[in-house]
Design an enzyme around this catalytic site. Sequence first.
Site, PDB file in Angstrom:
ATOM      1  N   CYS A   1      34.077  13.454  12.376  1.00 18.74           N
ATOM      2  CA  CYS A   1      34.981  14.226  11.517  1.00 18.74           C
ATOM      3  C   CYS A   1      36.405  14.195  12.067  1.00 18.74           C
ATOM      4  O   CYS A   1      36.643  14.547  13.230  1.00 18.74           O
ATOM      5  CB  CYS A   1      34.504  15.671  11.422  1.00 18.74           C
TER       6      CYS A   1
ATOM      7  N   ARG B   1      31.544   9.749  -1.389  1.00 16.71           N
ATOM      8  CA  ARG B   1      32.428  10.155  -2.484  1.00 16.71           C
ATOM      9  C   ARG B   1      32.065   9.571  -3.844  1.00 16.71           C
ATOM     10  O   ARG B   1      32.202  10.257  -4.861  1.00 16.71           O
ATOM     11  CB  ARG B   1      33.880   9.796  -2.119  1.00 16.71           C
TER      12      ARG B   1
END
Length: 339
Positions: free
Chosen positions: A105, A231
């Site tokens: 991340c 996504r």
Amino acid sequence: MSLRPLVIAGISIFPPLALAPMAGVTNALFRKLFKPFGFGLTVSEFVSAQSLVRMHKRTLEMIDVYPEERPTAVQLHGNDPQVMAQAAAFVEECGADIVDINFGCPAPKIVKGGDGAAILRDPDLAVAICAAVRKAVQRVPVTVKMRLGWSSDNYTFVEIAKRAEAAGIDAFTLHGRYGQQFYRGEADWSYIARLKEAVSVPVIGNGDIRSADDALRRMRETGVDAIMVGRAALGNPWLIREITAVMSGLAVPAAPSVAERVEFARAHLDAMVERYGEKSGVLQMRKHLGWYLKGVEGAALLREQINHEPSADGVRAILAEARTRRAAAEGRETLSEAV
Ligand SMILES: Cc1cc2nc3c(=O)[nH]c(=O)nc-3n(C[C@H](O)[C@H](O)[C@H](O)COP(=O)(O)O)c2cc1C
């Protein structure tokens, strides 16, 4: 093309297709709704190991796993090997099928705390975390999801992966970007191929898969054991149906009609309101509805209306209207084509 299952330390996963962890999106309810489209593996949003060991109520809810979505990996982030180990043992106890460690991340909030992709700057720390977690988890596989490195001049993924494999890590997911890159540019799959050559355990490739063709091409080019999609699945679980069909050697199913998309969006809304209550469910659904309506005629106006509508019934009415209007337009198109 027909593919082999992904096998992680004895757990057989088919199709070799994983739903990417996405904070604020892939909670248990979302994973349960999307699983039937064909994901072989689901992964939780990342969960803070620190908050988990302090037993924060909201964090505890984040490690819920529904039976319908299994096998499910629960992902942890943190930079203290002992805290990560404690959290991992707890997550295993609570029923995770796999414990996944986040070294990827790039969000400032996470990196500032020394977690996520920041750990890629310190291979010794990364390996110490892997070793501590592996030792604490008794029965289930432990995996790592990472990026190439923190910066473009220091790719540490091969070193970390080789040493982590020696410490007992059972599989790796590699997103082909570096930390400082966030989501800019394109994922570089040549590095994913390099990782596949460097380790013996399974490698899951991740980054910018937008079609069934992308998924198959990347698998062939790199030899990875599985593909992870993030996504592109948002608002479009039918993409997964498509990838799964192609991976299984079946014909590509027809794209969903607008009515089908709106009906699924409505079912998602209903499930969210039931699970989180009207206020929170409606608020959380705004982003999802924006994704579902992408490409639908008049989507900008519909999104605007939805974003100002506080009640679930009001949102349902907007969706019903969109469905009717668009179905009528589709009917006209069919008629005029027939004429
Ligand atoms: C909104 C959002 C939240 C994300 N949260 C996480 C997370 O909690 N853990 C993680 O490992 N990756 C997270 N990611 C990264 C994705 O898992 C994935 O690696 C990345 O989106 C690239 O894949 P894609 O191109 O298929 O989307 C997140 C991505 C997005 C867009």
